[in-house]
Write an enzyme that holds these catalytic residues in place. Structure first.
Site, PDB file in Angstrom:
ATOM      1  N   ASP A  20      -9.730  63.469   9.635  1.00 54.70           N
ATOM      2  CA  ASP A  20      -8.956  62.393   9.990  1.00 54.70           C
ATOM      3  C   ASP A  20      -9.747  61.626   9.409  1.00 54.70           C
ATOM      4  O   ASP A  20     -11.018  61.714   9.606  1.00 54.70           O
ATOM      5  CB  ASP A  20      -8.731  62.332  11.839  1.00 54.70           C
ATOM      6  N   SER A  21      -9.217  60.289   9.534  1.00 54.75           N
ATOM      7  CA  SER A  21      -9.961  59.346   9.206  1.00 54.75           C
ATOM      8  C   SER A  21     -11.035  58.501   9.945  1.00 54.75           C
ATOM      9  O   SER A  21     -11.991  57.714   9.900  1.00 54.75           O
ATOM     10  CB  SER A  21      -9.388  57.645   8.649  1.00 54.75           C
TER      11      SER A  21
ATOM     12  N   CYS B  12      -4.181  62.918  10.304  1.00 56.85           N
ATOM     13  CA  CYS B  12      -4.395  61.496   9.866  1.00 56.85           C
ATOM     14  C   CYS B  12      -2.459  61.264   9.960  1.00 56.85           C
ATOM     15  O   CYS B  12      -2.590  61.245   8.568  1.00 56.85           O
ATOM     16  CB  CYS B  12      -5.543  60.812   8.887  1.00 56.85           C
TER      17      CYS B  12
ATOM     18  N   GLU C 276     -12.043  52.758  17.090  1.00 56.54           N
ATOM     19  CA  GLU C 276     -12.738  53.183  16.900  1.00 56.54           C
ATOM     20  C   GLU C 276     -14.150  52.346  17.568  1.00 56.54           C
ATOM     21  O   GLU C 276     -15.689  53.574  17.124  1.00 56.54           O
ATOM     22  CB  GLU C 276     -13.275  52.905  14.569  1.00 56.54           C
TER      23      GLU C 276
ATOM     24  N   CYS D 211       0.610  56.980  14.557  1.00 58.43           N
ATOM     25  CA  CYS D 211      -1.319  57.644  14.701  1.00 58.43           C
ATOM     26  C   CYS D 211      -2.207  58.113  14.692  1.00 58.43           C
ATOM     27  O   CYS D 211      -1.838  57.922  16.087  1.00 58.43           O
ATOM     28  CB  CYS D 211      -1.726  55.791  14.466  1.00 58.43           C
TER      29      CYS D 211
ATOM     30  N   HIS E  24      -4.770  57.926  16.611  1.00 59.27           N
ATOM     31  CA  HIS E  24      -5.737  56.716  16.982  1.00 59.27           C
ATOM     32  C   HIS E  24      -5.347  56.340  18.458  1.00 59.27           C
ATOM     33  O   HIS E  24      -5.454  56.285  19.457  1.00 59.27           O
ATOM     34  CB  HIS E  24      -6.036  55.085  16.158  1.00 59.27           C
TER      35      HIS E  24
END
Length: 269
Positions: A9-10, A72, A151, A183, A185
């Protein structure tokens, strides 16, 4: 030696998929890479996202994974087919599983999608949804402020709830009954998103459906982990290891309480 499932993932978003894999397939070994030093991927050009994804896959291949999961949405939209052409193991993305879950859930036929700029501008979710059900109505919004919040480990602050509400305000007046968190996240912000949208809106995370896809592919290929050996998972990140571990432990919680973990910070990129 048990071959792992490689999940990339990013940043920390792919941990939502990791958690579902651990829950549904507790005997599977996982090697996870979060590109926390270069997150977010959403604003980046497609060519750069493809290059970053290739670099991560090249690193993960040394662990001889039996499958690669691009957890991602932006990397799935831009790099999925490229990675499939470069490796010999199955490669799974998160867009089609999320689209399938939304089609099964919606009653009105109006589905919302929120994601990074890259994912939304690619039209990948719209294409996936229309392939499954051509008459579906799709309303999409980019939410570029969400990934930085996650993040930073900032999930439940007053600032977060305010930012989420402001970002989703224009969606609240649409006729959607189902909202894809496009996403990985975004499930970290599920409480704030649910409060902003209203509890009558069904939120779709692709993590659960992606884990089902992983299970199905491995079962068909006869590659599911067998026996009672406890897997040792590897978690890698390219950025701040302390913050990454804090977020990972907070999110995975009891899933890793009794599971051996190896933490690594590889030199990549």
């Amino acid at each position: 030696m048990q071959q792992p499932i490689a999940i990339l993932d990013s940043g920390v978003g792919g941990l939502t998929v990791v958690k579902e894999v651990m829950r549904q397939l507790p005997r599977e070994k996982i090697i996870y890479f979060g590109d926390t030093a270069r997150t977010p991927y959403g604003p980046r050009p497609a060519e750069e996202v493809i290059r970053f994804t290739r670099e991560i896959v090249d690193y993960l291949i040394q662990f001889r994974p039996k499958m690669i999961v691009i957890a991602c949405n932006t990397a799935t939209a831009f790099a999925l087919e490229d990675i499939r052409s470069r490796v010999t193991v199955p490669v799974i993305g998160v867009i089609h599983p999320g689209a399938r879950a939304a089609i099964n859930r919606t009653q009105s036929g109006f589905v919302g999608v929120i994601g990074t700029e890259g994912t939304i501008n690619s039209g990948a979710y719209q294409d996936a949804l229309k392939q499954l059900k051509p008459q579906i109505e799709v309303i999409s919004r980019a939410c570029p402020k969400f990934v930085p919040l996650v993040e930073q480990g900032n999930f439940r602050s007053e600032e977060t709830y305010k930012t989420v509400a402001e970002s989703l305000q224009s969606l609240c007046s649409t006729p959607i009954d189902t909202l894809i968190l496009g996403c990985t996240h975004y499930p970290f912000l599920a409480d704030a998103i649910a409060e902003a949208m209203g509890r009558h809106i069904s939120l779709i995370s692709s993590a659960e459906e992606t884990a089902r896809d992983i299970s199905t592919v491995l079962q068909v290929k006869g590659r599911l982990a067998l026996g009672e050996v406890m897997p040792v998972h590897h978690f890698c990140c390219s950025g701040d290891p302390a913050l990454f571990q804090t977020i990972a432990r907070q999110w995975l919680n009891e899933e890793i309480e009794w599971t051996p973990i190896v933490w690594q910070v590889p030199n990549i990129g």
